[in-house]
Design a protein around this motif. Structure first.
Motif, short mmCIF file in Angstrom:
data_model
loop_
_atom_site.label_atom_id
_atom_site.label_comp_id
_atom_site.label_asym_id
_atom_site.label_seq_id
_atom_site.Cartn_x
_atom_site.Cartn_y
_atom_site.Cartn_z
N GLU A 1 63.67 -73.61 88.55
CA GLU A 1 64.07 -74.25 87.29
C GLU A 1 65.58 -74.41 87.23
O GLU A 1 66.09 -75.46 86.83
CB GLU A 1 63.58 -73.43 86.10
CG GLU A 1 63.90 -74.08 84.76
CD GLU A 1 63.35 -73.28 83.58
OE1 GLU A 1 63.72 -73.62 82.43
OE2 GLU A 1 62.56 -72.35 83.82
N PHE A 2 66.30 -73.38 87.66
CA PHE A 2 67.75 -73.44 87.68
C PHE A 2 68.23 -74.52 88.66
O PHE A 2 69.20 -75.24 88.41
CB PHE A 2 68.34 -72.09 88.07
CG PHE A 2 69.84 -72.05 88.03
CD1 PHE A 2 70.51 -71.91 86.83
CD2 PHE A 2 70.58 -72.17 89.20
CE1 PHE A 2 71.90 -71.87 86.79
CE2 PHE A 2 71.96 -72.14 89.17
CZ PHE A 2 72.63 -71.99 87.96
N ALA A 3 67.53 -74.63 89.80
CA ALA A 3 67.89 -75.64 90.79
C ALA A 3 67.76 -77.04 90.20
O ALA A 3 68.62 -77.90 90.42
CB ALA A 3 67.00 -75.50 92.02
N LEU A 4 66.68 -77.29 89.47
CA LEU A 4 66.49 -78.61 88.85
C LEU A 4 67.59 -78.91 87.85
O LEU A 4 68.06 -80.05 87.76
CB LEU A 4 65.12 -78.66 88.18
CG LEU A 4 63.91 -78.66 89.12
CD1 LEU A 4 62.63 -78.58 88.32
CD2 LEU A 4 63.91 -79.89 90.01
N GLN A 5 68.02 -77.89 87.10
CA GLN A 5 69.11 -78.08 86.14
C GLN A 5 70.40 -78.46 86.86
O GLN A 5 71.16 -79.32 86.40
CB GLN A 5 69.32 -76.79 85.33
CG GLN A 5 68.19 -76.46 84.38
CD GLN A 5 68.42 -75.15 83.64
OE1 GLN A 5 69.52 -74.58 83.69
NE2 GLN A 5 67.40 -74.66 82.96
N LEU B 1 70.63 -79.99 89.77
CA LEU B 1 70.50 -81.36 90.27
C LEU B 1 70.68 -82.36 89.13
O LEU B 1 71.32 -83.41 89.30
CB LEU B 1 69.14 -81.55 90.93
CG LEU B 1 68.89 -80.74 92.21
CD1 LEU B 1 67.47 -80.96 92.70
CD2 LEU B 1 69.89 -81.10 93.29
N GLU B 2 70.12 -82.07 87.96
CA GLU B 2 70.28 -82.96 86.81
C GLU B 2 71.73 -83.03 86.36
O GLU B 2 72.19 -84.05 85.84
CB GLU B 2 69.40 -82.49 85.66
CG GLU B 2 67.91 -82.68 85.92
CD GLU B 2 67.05 -82.05 84.84
OE1 GLU B 2 67.64 -81.41 83.93
OE2 GLU B 2 65.82 -82.18 84.90
N ALA B 3 72.48 -81.95 86.58
CA ALA B 3 73.89 -81.91 86.20
C ALA B 3 74.76 -82.72 87.16
O ALA B 3 75.92 -82.99 86.85
CB ALA B 3 74.38 -80.47 86.14
N GLY B 4 74.22 -83.09 88.34
CA GLY B 4 75.00 -83.92 89.27
C GLY B 4 75.13 -83.37 90.66
O GLY B 4 75.70 -84.04 91.54
N ALA B 5 74.64 -82.15 90.90
CA ALA B 5 74.69 -81.61 92.26
C ALA B 5 73.69 -82.35 93.15
O ALA B 5 72.69 -82.89 92.66
CB ALA B 5 74.38 -80.12 92.25
N GLN B 6 73.96 -82.35 94.46
CA GLN B 6 73.05 -83.03 95.40
C GLN B 6 72.03 -82.07 96.01
O GLN B 6 70.99 -82.51 96.47
CB GLN B 6 73.85 -83.71 96.52
CG GLN B 6 74.36 -85.10 96.16
CD GLN B 6 75.37 -85.09 95.03
OE1 GLN B 6 76.31 -84.31 95.02
NE2 GLN B 6 75.15 -85.96 94.06
N ASP B 7 72.35 -80.78 96.04
CA ASP B 7 71.39 -79.82 96.58
C ASP B 7 71.72 -78.42 96.09
O ASP B 7 72.74 -78.20 95.43
CB ASP B 7 71.36 -79.86 98.11
CG ASP B 7 69.98 -79.52 98.67
OD1 ASP B 7 69.16 -78.92 97.94
OD2 ASP B 7 69.72 -79.84 99.85
N TYR B 8 70.89 -77.46 96.49
CA TYR B 8 70.92 -76.09 95.96
C TYR B 8 70.58 -75.14 97.10
O TYR B 8 69.68 -75.41 97.89
CB TYR B 8 69.89 -76.00 94.83
CG TYR B 8 69.53 -74.62 94.36
CD1 TYR B 8 68.47 -73.90 94.96
CD2 TYR B 8 70.21 -74.04 93.31
CE1 TYR B 8 68.14 -72.64 94.50
CE2 TYR B 8 69.87 -72.79 92.85
CZ TYR B 8 68.84 -72.08 93.44
OH TYR B 8 68.50 -70.84 93.00
N LEU B 9 71.34 -74.05 97.22
CA LEU B 9 71.10 -73.10 98.31
C LEU B 9 71.34 -71.68 97.83
O LEU B 9 72.39 -71.37 97.24
CB LEU B 9 72.03 -73.41 99.49
CG LEU B 9 71.68 -72.82 100.85
CD1 LEU B 9 70.30 -73.27 101.31
CD2 LEU B 9 72.73 -73.22 101.88
N ALA B 10 70.34 -70.79 98.05
CA ALA B 10 70.48 -69.38 97.68
C ALA B 10 71.27 -68.66 98.77
O ALA B 10 71.01 -68.83 99.96
CB ALA B 10 69.11 -68.74 97.51
N LYS B 11 72.24 -67.85 98.36
CA LYS B 11 73.10 -67.17 99.34
C LYS B 11 72.30 -66.22 100.22
O LYS B 11 72.61 -66.01 101.39
CB LYS B 11 74.20 -66.39 98.61
CG LYS B 11 75.16 -67.24 97.83
CD LYS B 11 76.19 -66.37 97.11
CE LYS B 11 77.13 -67.20 96.26
NZ LYS B 11 78.11 -66.37 95.52
#
Length: 436
Positions: free
Chosen positions: A92-96, A98-108
């Motif tokens: 859910e946080f990842a989708l937020q 992406l909606e904010a303008g990021a192109q991708d999401y990665l957990a450390k």
């Protein structure tokens, strides 16, 4: 493999070291710049001329936290792709993000060289696609606005049209108009009967796959009752599993002004500018068509009249060419008033005119000629300084014949009859009937 310029925004030295090590392990010699706060990120962009290829962004910075960090970074970096780094994997946080303008999401916690490299390159590719999409949408919006285009959807499964406000305004409606047609069938009923068959054919040829898109010009009834000329273009974008069309989209343009101009140009091309009568070319085209009917139908008859204003040169010499023009216009008006709707009247040049009388027997043609002669003789034409001009006309009468050399044979006979009328006293009708 392309080397990347990477900007890391991370306040934790341990996490930053892990990123550095992971990038080094990737063995692609990527260039890495590291800042520890959002204010440092702002300073980086203020001092650097070249933008990085990608930003690795931690959301928990000393001076900025959460999704707002993505928004702020996007405003600062504009088109630079952003990969959000976070300490936990939350869909859910990842989708937020992406909606904010990021192109991708990665957990450390799941970082490795392959996933990091793949994520950055995917983010770059996605950013390029997004930029192309934005440019395309901007161009489309500019084209629609500049071309004053309306946009529509035809939902076949719901028998419904969905229109943009501009489309509706073109035909006098608003989206909240109480009398707005509700179904596609109601809209189709507003198409002018003369264009309805061509509209349906154009749609059918596209739906069947014969044509790659649908295009058609037609008149649609405006809300206040008059007709609006429209040009539409569209194509099917969705079909069901059996190939049946579900949705077609397209654009519409009001071409009423263009059609009015075309009509005006056609009028100018076909008619004499001074009198409004048909010109010689138009007359000859119609005469040729009537000659074809004479050849095909034995019981069909056409009369031909050649008319010439008597002593017209004296009118010009005595009263001037402006008065002569007025005489020609009034003469044309008088003749037109005496003719039937399907009769054909033309100015062949100067003061010489011609009339075709379709479907008229010989006696009827003679009576029509005498009626025209009398009407012209009875007409008084007022000009400047309270002067009145009275003119007369001489008329040559004949019938078109199937053995003529095209319509020219009949016109030559009528011209000979006109000559006889002029040289036997003027203001009279002379007849010259075909003799085999």
């Amino acid at each position: 493999m392309q080397h990347l310029s990477v900007l890391l925004v991370e306040d934790d030295p341990g996490d930053a070291g892990l990123i550095k090590y992971t990038l080094k392990y990737d063995q692609t010699d990527n260039q890495l710049a590291w800042v520890e706060s959002f204010s440092a990120l702002e300073q980086f962009f203020a001092e650097q001329q070249a933008k990085p290829d990608v930003i690795l962004l931690d959301l928990n910075l000393p001076d900025s936290t959460g999704i707002e960090t993505v928004h702020a970074c996007k405003r600062l970096s504009r088109s630079t792709p952003i990969v959000v780094l976070t300490g936990h994997d939350d869909t859910e946080f990842a989708l937020q993000a992406l909606e904010a303008g990021a192109q991708d999401y990665l957990a450390k916690g799941s970082l490795d060289a392959d996933s990091l490299s793949r994520t950055m390159r995917y983010a770059i590719s996605r950013a390029k696609l997004e930029e192309r999409l934005i440019l395309s949408e901007e161009r489309m919006a500019a084209a629609i606005e500049g071309g004053k285009l309306g946009v529509w959807d035809w939902l076949f499964d719901r028998n419904e049209f969905v229109f943009s406000d501009r489309w509706l305004a073109t035909v006098g409606f608003k989206s909240d108009s109480p009398d707005l047609p509700g179904s596609a069938d109601e809209w189709l009923e507003r198409i002018h009967p003369e264009e309805r068959p061509s509209f349906e054919l154009a749609v059918e040829r596209h739906l069947s796959g014969e044509l790659p898109n649908y295009q058609c010009e037609f008149r649609l009834r405006h809300r206040d009752g008059h007709w609006v000329w429209l040009f539409e273009s569209g194509h099917i974008i969705e079909r069901d599993a059996n190939g049946k069309p579900i949705r077609m989209v397209g654009v519409q343009q009001d071409i009423s002004e263009r059609k009015a101009m075309e009509e005006r140009l056609t009028h100018l091309a076909m008619r004499d500018e001074l009198t409004g009568a048909l010109n010689r070319r138009s007359f000859m085209n119609i005469a040729d068509r009537e000659y074809g009917r004479i050849k095909r139908q034995k019981d069909y008859s056409v009369g031909i009249l050649m008319l010439d204003l008597d002593k017209f040169k004296q009118v010009n010499d005595t009263y001037g060419h402006a008065a002569g023009d007025e005489v020609l216009k009034r003469f044309s008006h008088v003749v037109t008033e005496q003719l039937r709707e399907n009769d054909v009247f033309a100015r062949l040049g100067g003061e010489e005119f011609a009339v075709l009388l379709p479907h008229t027997e010989q006696e009827g043609v003679k009576k029509a000629a005498e009626k025209l002669r009398a009407a012209v003789e009875a007409q008084s034409i007022d000009i400047e300084e309270a002067q009145v001009i009275q003119v007369t006309t001489s008329i040559g009468v004949t019938m078109m014949h199937p053995d003529d050399e095209r319509p020219d044979g009949g016109l030559a006979r009528a011209d000979k009859a006109l000559y006889d009328a002029k040289h036997s006293g003027r203001n009279r009708c002379c007849v010259n009937i075909y003799n085999a």
